[in-house]
Enzyme design. Structure first.
Site, PDB file in Angstrom:
ATOM      1  N   GLY A  70       0.495  -3.731   4.344  1.00 13.04           N
ATOM      2  CA  GLY A  70       0.342  -5.165   4.517  1.00 13.04           C
ATOM      3  C   GLY A  70       1.586  -5.848   5.067  1.00 13.04           C
ATOM      4  CG  HIS A 107      -6.188   1.703  -0.463  1.00 11.35           C
ATOM      5  ND1 HIS A 107      -5.001   2.293  -0.851  1.00 11.35           N
ATOM      6  CD2 HIS A 107      -5.838   0.713   0.412  1.00 11.35           C
ATOM      7  CE1 HIS A 107      -3.989   1.688  -0.241  1.00 11.35           C
ATOM      8  NE2 HIS A 107      -4.480   0.722   0.518  1.00 11.35           N
ATOM      9  CB  CYS A 130      -0.916   0.023   1.214  1.00 15.61           C
ATOM     10  SG  CYS A 130      -1.946  -1.438   1.383  1.00 15.61           S
TER      11      CYS A 130
END
Length: 440
Positions: A400, A367, A104
Site C-alpha cells: 500500500g 491475505h 502488506c
C-alpha cells in the site's frame, strides 16, 4: 581513540538461511469468521510455540531477536508485539523483540531486516513473522473497505491539500482499477480466469497435502458454539468458475473490472519463521530450506500501487547478478489479479506459466496483510523440496501507498548448491587471510 592497540576483527557477510516457517489457518474477517473473539497476539504465539516444538535442536535462549509485523499496531496487535509475543510464547526474558509496519510486506520486512542482522553478525538465530486480525482491526486500506486508512488512522491533510497523492490512492481497490486503465490488455476476462485458476491450484495443493504441513492448529471458542479446532483455511472457494466470477459486482467503479472474486479478501491470520546464519544452522543441526540471495524494496506511484513488484524485482535481480530467466519459481502475493498480471506481462511470462503460484495464491487462501510474506516463503520452501531441479525462486508482493518488495532465494536441494557454498567459503577464507596480512 583506542588505547589498547587492538583492532576490531574484519567483517564478512554471512549466509542467511530459512530454517522453518509456519502459519495459522487463515480466516475470514468479521463476526462469522473462525477467529472472531480470538486475540491477534495469541495467533502469533501459536506460531512461535509451534516453531520451537518443530525444531527441538534450537535452544530457546539461542533466539537472538523476535520481529513481528502488524499493519494496525493498536490493541491486541500493539504494545511492541514482537516483544510481547516472545514473552507470551514462553521464550526466555533475555530474548528481545520489536514490531514492524510496512503494510502488506510487514512479515517480509521482518525477515529481511533480521536477515540483515544475521548477515552482519549481530544475530545467529531469529524469529520473524507477522499478524493481521482484520476482524478486530477493520482496515479500509485493503481491497473491499471504504475508510481510506482504517479505524483510528489520521492521514496528514497535506496528502490532499498538496496533492501528494491522489485521494483514490488511499483505497487499494481504486489503485487496481487504475492498473486496468494503464494496461488495457489486462481485461476483466483475464483477471477472472486467473482468479479461478488460483482457486483450482489451491484446491489441488490441499488434495496433495502440500498446504497442511505448514499449518498450526488453532483452538477457538465462541459463545453458544463451544470449542473448535481450526486446521484448514477458511477463505477458499474450490470449484469457482469464470462464469461465477463474471456475475460479481464491481464496487470501486461502475462497469469496472475489480471484484471480490479477483481480489484477496479481508482476513485474519499469523505467520512466523526461523532464520539463522548457515554456521549456526550447522552447529545446531537445523534444517536449511532456502538460502537468501538478495532482496529489494522499491517505491512507485501510489495511484498504481500494484506495479510495485516490478521495480523491486528488477533491483533484487541486479543485486544478485541474475536475470529473470534464472528464476524457476515465483510466489507472487495476489492482492489483485490485475497486479499479478501486470508483473507477468512486464517480464513476458504467460498467465498460466507453471512456475507461478503453483499452490494458488491469496485470491484463494486469503491475505491477512502483514502476515502474508512468510506464507509466500513457506510455499516456496516446500516447492524447493519437491523440485530439486529448481535453483532460484522469488517471493514478491505489492504494498500500500505505492511500494513493492522482492526476496530471491536459492534451493539447497539443487545440485549446484554445495558448489556455491564451497566457493563462498573459499572466498571468505581468502578475504580473512588478506585482512590478517594487512593488519600484520
Amino acid at each position: 581513540m583506542s588505547q589498547t592497540g587492538n583492532s576490531a576483527k574484519p567483517r564478512t557477510v554471512r549466509d542467511v538461511v530459512f530454517v522453518d516457517g509456519v502459519r495459522t489457518p487463515f480466516g475470514k474477517a468479521g463476526d462469522k469468521g473462525i477467529y472472531a473473539g480470538t486475540r491477534a497476539d495469541d495467533l502469533v504465539v501459536k506460531c512461535i510455540r509451534e516453531l520451537m516444538r518443530r525444531n527441538p535442536g534450537l535452544p530457546a535462549e539461542r533466539v537472538d531477536e523476535v520481529a513481528i509485523a502488524a499493519t494496525t499496531q493498536t490493541g491486541d496487535q500493539g504494545l511492541t508485539i514482537g516483544r510481547t509475543a516472545a514473552l507470551l510464547a514462553g521464550l526466555p526474558r533475555s530474548v528481545p523483540g520489536f514490531a514492524i509496519d510496512r503494510m502488506c510486506a510487514g512479515a517480509m520486512t521482518a525477515v529481511t531486516t533480521t536477515a540483515s542482522g544475521i548477515g552482519f553478525g549481530a544475530y545467529d538465530v531469529v524469529i520473524a513473522g507477522g499478524v493481521e486480525h482484520m476482524g478486530n482491526h477493520p482496515m479500509g486500506v485493503e481491497h473491499m473497505g471504504n475508510h481510506p486508512m482504517g479505524a483510528g488512522a489520521d492521514p496528514n491533510p497535506r496528502f490532499m491539500s498538496e496533492r501528494i497523492v491522489d485521494p483514490a490512492a488511499l483505497n487499494m481497490g481504486n489503485t487496481a482499477e487504475n492498473l486496468h486503465d494503464r494496461f488495457p490488455a489486462i481485461t476483466k476476462e483475464r483477471t477472472d480466469a486467473y482468479a479461478a485458476a488460483s482457486q483450482a491450484k489451491l484446491a489441488a495443493a490441499y488434495g496433495k497435502g502440500q498446504i497442511q504441513p505448514d499449518l498450526v492448529p488453532v483452538a477457538t471458542m465462541k459463545p453458544g458454539q463451544g470449542w473448535s479446532v481450526n486446521t484448514v483455511d477458511e477463505p477458499p472457494r474450490p470449484g469457482t468458475t469464470v462464469e461465477d466470477l463474471a456475475e460479481l459486482r464491481t464496487p470501486f467503479r461502475a462497469h469496472g473490472r475489480v471484484t471480490a472474486g479477483n481480489a484477496a479478501g479481508l482476513n485474519d491470520g499469523a505467520t512466523a519463521a526461523v532464520l539463522a546464519s548457515a554456521e549456526a544452522a550447522g552447529e545446531l543441526g537445523l534444517s536449511v530450506k532456502m538460502r537468501l540471495v538478495s532482496y529489494a524494496f522499491a517505491g512507485v506511484e501510489p495511484e498504481v500501487m500494484g506495479i510495485g513488484p516490478v521495480p523491486a524485482t528488477e533491483k533484487a535481480l541486479k543485486n544478485a547478478g541474475l536475470g529473470i530467466g534464472d528464476i524457476d519459481l515465483f510466489e507472487i502475493n495476489e492482492a489483485f489479479a490485475v497486479q499479478v498480471l501486470s508483473f507477468l506481462d512486464h517480464f513476458g511470462i504467460a498467465d498460466d506459466d507453471p512456475r507461478v503460484n503453483r499452490y494458488g495464491g491469496a485470491i484463494a487462501v486469503g491475505h491477512p496483510l502483514a502476515s502474508s510474506g512468510v506464507r509466500l516463503m513457506n510455499q516456496l520452501a516446500r516447492q524447493f523440496e519437491e523440485d530439486p531441479s529448481v535453483r532460484y525462486g522469488i517471493t514478491t508482493m505489492c504494498i500500500g501507498l505505492g511500494m513493492g518488495a522482492t526476496v530471491i532465494w536459492e534451493n539447497p536441494h539443487h545440485p549446484d548448491y554445495n558448489s556455491y557454498n564451497s566457493y563462498n567459503s573459499e572466498t571468505e577464507t581468502a578475504v580473512e587471510t588478506e585482512s590478517k596480512g594487512a593488519a600484520a
